[in-house]
Structure formats: structure tokens, C-alpha cells
Design an enzyme around this catalytic site. Structure first.
Site, PDB file in Angstrom:
ATOM      1  N   HIS A   1       0.814  -1.219   0.000  1.00  0.00           N
ATOM      2  CA  HIS A   1       0.000   0.000   0.000  1.00  0.00           C
ATOM      3  C   HIS A   1       0.850   1.273   0.000  1.00  0.00           C
ATOM      4  O   HIS A   1       0.321   2.363  -0.260  1.00  0.00           O
ATOM      5  CB  HIS A   1      -0.923   0.036   1.221  1.00  0.00           C
ATOM      6  CG  HIS A   1      -1.941  -1.058   1.241  1.00  0.00           C
ATOM      7  ND1 HIS A   1      -2.756  -1.331   0.176  1.00  0.00           N
ATOM      8  CD2 HIS A   1      -2.274  -1.958   2.211  1.00  0.00           C
ATOM      9  CE1 HIS A   1      -3.550  -2.352   0.474  1.00  0.00           C
ATOM     10  NE2 HIS A   1      -3.266  -2.751   1.687  1.00  0.00           N
TER      11      HIS A   1
ATOM     12  N   HIS B   1      -6.541  -6.838  -0.131  1.00  0.00           N
ATOM     13  CA  HIS B   1      -6.709  -5.420  -0.444  1.00  0.00           C
ATOM     14  C   HIS B   1      -5.918  -5.060  -1.697  1.00  0.00           C
ATOM     15  O   HIS B   1      -4.875  -5.649  -1.982  1.00  0.00           O
ATOM     16  CB  HIS B   1      -6.240  -4.562   0.731  1.00  0.00           C
ATOM     17  CG  HIS B   1      -6.933  -4.869   2.017  1.00  0.00           C
ATOM     18  ND1 HIS B   1      -6.302  -5.498   3.066  1.00  0.00           N
ATOM     19  CD2 HIS B   1      -8.224  -4.667   2.396  1.00  0.00           C
ATOM     20  CE1 HIS B   1      -7.166  -5.653   4.053  1.00  0.00           C
ATOM     21  NE2 HIS B   1      -8.332  -5.168   3.674  1.00  0.00           N
TER      22      HIS B   1
END
Length: 384
Positions: A153, A191
């Protein structure tokens, strides 16, 4: 950690695991899930989901589990600041250094840089780089960077989702800088691997494919939605492919997505290096995901990615650890993934939680629509 079982030549029947104990020093604290908040009315506060226990079990299952004869241990090392700058901006790196110098703080929601965290992050980055270099130097075909804090991320200019430095992104850039003309990243964390995608969003040399829960954006630190229309910009248009999957997609749904979307796309791209970004938070029992993968689902992912590596990248495959927050089941699912990568004829471990109901009908419908969209819009996939 000293290197054991050194090999004098590349081998495909062994996984070279890169690890350093210093990564255990990162402590994101306690609170209500990942908030760091004590509401004052709970007797027991949980550790932050990204805690050292999860990785301790991954480490121990590889050392003492039935897969251990197939593992060769290698030592990680801290990254140097100039290495971080191959993916991240100097302003962002300087910000992290300053936060560490001042004793740490919450960088963004759920993401805490505390005393010891920066050193652990440098070790995670350097360990991923060491694993990639091991492959590039011809010392082994399959390497696994067992790292934390996670990284996928982390964008070039900001932290996000428990991540400070993009470990996989640095490794991909090293491969490019070392002469690889095309690299594919296959991200199966629950994710969206938004940071890795952002880093190569304008490049046609890196194909980023992310299979993730359909969670959309979650705030300023994660502006990307992970939707199918985030395809890249400029030269990179069509080289960022998102596969947002319905909650509960399960083993058969993931297998269908790999067969229908990932495998033909990678075969069309023809990479010289494959990077598998793994997160066991896609499992049926993870507190941070809802995708219902079991050990067998992870085995099949490992098998399919290994097959792609054998066909397109001379067997060269880097695996980088990301999420996975069920302290026990994450380790079992990692074990299963690596069994698949080894293409073993029979499972070495049975599933301790066993069968989870799996209905892929809706997922297959969604995957079919994503495939049609990619084939209609992405230039190098048109007519596939």
C-alpha cells in the site's frame, strides 16, 4: 541469522527464504482492532492486526513444518536510503526519518510508526531486495521475502494500510534496473495493491495485476478505488489490471479468475520476471478480509503462478509477504501456497479448520464481465 543449506547452483525444488529477526521489533501497539484506541470499557485490548506473532508462526511453520526440507534460509539486511529512492520520493523518505527521530506517531489511519518500526521497515525493504538479487544473480530460481512491516500500500509519496516502504516495488525496480525488460506483479492480498500500482502506473514494462476484495477507496491515504477502470496512464495504459472480486469469492472463484484473467494476460505480456505478492488475509477466517480462500485455494494459486514462471520467466519467481492476520491460519495458508509453488504431488499439511462452503456462481459472472471489459479496452489484450 546464518545461511544454512547453501546451494552452488540454481534449483527449482527449493525455496530460498529471506528473513531477519530485526523485523520483529516493529510494534504497532494495542487497541480496538487497528485503531490504537482504548475505549475505556474493555478489559482486554487486542494487539494491532499487524503484529509480530503472525510472522513468528509463518517463520516457525517453515522451520519445523513438513515443508522445511524444501527451504533454504538466507539472511536479510537493511536497505540503504538511496535504494529507497528508486521507488519513493526523497521528501517522503525524509518525512519517515524525521518521524522516527522524533519518537514515532500514527502516520495515517491504522498505520503506526513507533520506536523500532523504521529499522524494521528498512530491514523489510532490504530483505526483499536481497531476495530479488539472489534470483538475478542466478543463485536460485524461487525466493520468498518473509517481511514485515508489509509494503504494497505504500505509494511513492505516502504511507498507507500498515505500510511504510513498498518492498515489492523496490524489488521490481531492481529487476528493471538489472536488465529485465518486462516484470509482472500478481497481487493476491485481500486489499488492492495500490502502492505498487501507483509506482508503475505510467510504465508499460511492469504489468500489475491485483485480485482483491471490492473495497473501494478508504480515505486520503488510499485514494485509489481498485476498480476495473484504473488501467494506468500514458505508456502504462492497460498495464494495471484490477480484479475486484465479490466478498466470499472462495477457492473456485479465485481459480476461475486466475484461469480466465490472469493466466492469459500474463501469457500475452510474456514477462521476464514474476513477482507474487501474497497476503493470507484473503482466507476464510481472516479478521481483515472476507474472501473465503482455504489452504487448497492457496495451493492452487501457487501451482498456477509456478506454471507461469516455468513457462515465461525461466522459472524465476519472487514471492513477497504482505497481509494475513489470523495468527494460526495465515501460517497454514502460507505453507499451502509454497506447497503449490513447489508443485508437490500431495499436500503436506491438512487443513485444521477444514471445509468452508463455496459458491462461485456470482463470482464467475463478475469475472466474466471484467474479462470482457479488459478485452474491449486494453490495447494489448484486444482480440484475446
Amino acid at each position: 541469522m546464518a545461511t544454512s543449506q547453501p546451494l552452488s547452483s540454481p534449483t527449482t525444488d527449493r525455496i530460498h527464504v529471506f528473513w531477519h529477526d530485526g523485523m520483529l521489533a516493529h510494534d504497532a501497539g494495542t487497541g480496538v482492532f487497528d485503531s490504537g484506541i482504548d475505549p475505556g470499557f474493555l478489559d482486554v485490548l487486542e494487539k494491532h492486526p499487524e503484529n509480530s506473532d503472525r510472522v513468528r508462526n509463518m517463520l516457525s511453520i517453515l522451520k519445523r513444518g513438513p515443508i522445511s526440507p524444501y527451504i533454504s534460509w538466507q539472511s536479510g539486511r537493511p536497505a540503504l536510503i538511496p535504494e529507497l529512492l528508486t521507488f519513493h520520493t526523497s521528501g517522503y523518505v525524509n518525512e519517515l526519518v524525521e518521524v522516527d527521530r522524533n519518537g514515532g506517531k500514527m502516520i495515517c489511519a491504522g498505520t503506526f510508526l513507533n520506536p523500532g518500526s523504521w529499522d524494521a521497515a528498512l530491514l523489510a525493504a532490504g530483505t526483499a531486495l536481497s531476495a530479488m538479487k539472489h534470483i538475478l544473480d542466478g543463485l536460485g530460481n524461487i525466493a520468498y521475502a518473509l517481511v514485515r512491516p508489509p509494503g504494497h500500500h505504500a505509494q511513492p509519496t505516502q504511507a498507507d494500510g500498515y505500510c511504510f516502504i513498498n518492498n515489492a516495488g523496490l524489488a521490481v525496480q531492481l529487476a528493471l534496473d538489472s536488465g529485465c525488460k518486462k516484470v509482472v506483479v500478481i497481487d493476491i492480498d485481500v486489499h488492492y495493491g495500490n502502492g505498487t500500482a501507483e509506482g508503475f502506473y505510467c510504465s508499460d514494462k511492469v504489468l500489475t495485476v491485483s485480485l482483491h476484495m471490492n473495497h473501494s477507496s478508504w480515505g486520503p491515504s488510499h485514494p485509489q478505488s481498485g476498480s476495473v477502470d484504473e488501467l494506468g496512464d500514458g505508456d502504462g495504459f492497460g498495464y494495471n489490471l484490477n480484479v475486484p472480486l465479490p466478498n466470499g469469492t472462495g477457492d473456485r472463484g479465485y481459480e476461475f479468475a486466475l484461469t480466465e484473467l490472469v493466466v492469459p494476460t500474463v501469457e500475452k505480456f510474456r514477462p521476464e520476471m514474476i513477482v507474487l505478492v501474497v497476503g493470507q488475509d484473503s482466507s476464510a477466517f481472516d479478521p481483515n478480509g472476507r474472501q473465503c480462500l482455504t489452504m487448497e485455494g492457496y495451493r492452487e494459486i501457487g501451482r498456477k503462478v509456478r506454471s507461469l514462471a516455468d513457462k515465461h520467466s525461466n522459472g524465476r519467481l519472487l514471492i513477497v509477504q504482505e497481509g494475513g492476520y489470523h495468527v494460526t491460519y495465515s501460517a497454514y495458508c502460507l505453507h499451502a501456497t509454497l506447497e503449490g509453488v513447489l508443485d508437490l504431488p500431495h499436500p503436506l499439511l491438512s487443513d485444521p479448520i477444514a471445509y468452508y462452503p463455496d459458491d462461485e456462481a456470482f463470482s464467475i459472472e463478475v469475472i466474466g464481465s471484467i474479462k470482457q471489459y479488459h478485452n474491449d479496452v486494453v490495447p494489448f489484450l484486444k482480440g484475446t
